[in-house]
Design an enzyme around this catalytic site. Sequence first.
Site, PDB file in Angstrom:
ATOM      1  N   ASP A  36       0.817  -1.217   0.000  1.00  0.00           N
ATOM      2  CA  ASP A  36       0.000   0.000   0.000  1.00  0.00           C
ATOM      3  C   ASP A  36       0.849   1.265   0.000  1.00  0.00           C
ATOM      4  OD1 ASP A  36       0.964  -0.281   2.603  1.00  0.00           O
ATOM      5  OD2 ASP A  36      -0.959  -0.917   3.406  1.00  0.00           O
ATOM      6  N   GLU A  74      -9.531  -2.008   5.579  1.00  0.00           N
ATOM      7  CA  GLU A  74     -10.159  -1.757   6.874  1.00  0.00           C
ATOM      8  C   GLU A  74     -11.392  -2.651   7.047  1.00  0.00           C
ATOM      9  OE1 GLU A  74      -8.444  -0.104   8.822  1.00  0.00           O
ATOM     10  OE2 GLU A  74      -7.786   1.862   8.092  1.00  0.00           O
TER      11      GLU A  74
END
Length: 241
Positions: free
Chosen positions: A67, A143
């Site tokens: 990421d 998430e």
Amino acid sequence: MKLIETNSYEELSQQAAWKIISLIKDNPKLNLGLATGSTPTGVYKKLIEDHQENKTTYKEINTFNLDEYIGIPKKDPNSYHYFMCENLFDHIDIPLEQTHIPDGTAKDLEEESKRYESFIQEHGGIDLQILGIGQNGHIGFNEPGTSFYSRTHIINLAESTRKANSRFFESLEDVPSQAITMGIASIMESKEILLLVSGTSKAEALARLINGDVNEQFPASILKNHQNVTIFADKDAIALL
Ligand code: PGA
């Protein structure tokens, strides 16, 4: 999932590094998936020491990071590009063009997500993925609530993640609100996964991973469905098991 319990962060880092080094020796063209954050830095230190002492080479390795923050330029000390150079790439013999990290400053972020996803696949996929875990169970920046079918995508960071990561920034306001991350399906396609879990702040997450069910509200739980996951955890992290 196989759980390796270690006595300290030092031992966790050493054991995980040995595992990575042995896989690199078996396959010098390994596609290595990398993570940022505090947890893997000890492993990276051990890889650097081994490179210096034993001359393990990374000349044919390709790396793929999980990421990157959106809107932080590569040269900014808070970018994951910068982090990887500081903590690993500048200290081993990997050609920088073989290190790949999503571009969080791309004009078209949807396009960049698609490009990164197909880029990994064109390279034959990831052989070994290193992962950390968030206190909320995130893997990469996926998430809670992220689809298990997700591919590389843009994510709004959870407030708890922004708070946890604000330790690296001057203030909470400076922490980006979005990131580009490999998806959960992308991560699950890795042939092998090493999950690193250290410290009391991760004990609850580890207990939930081991004892809980597979649920999109706890992204790491999907790892139970992968056939080749090894968890390296230190004493503090296993305290609630
Ligand atoms: P940490 O981050 O290693 O800095 O705890 C892990 C994560 O949030 O995935």
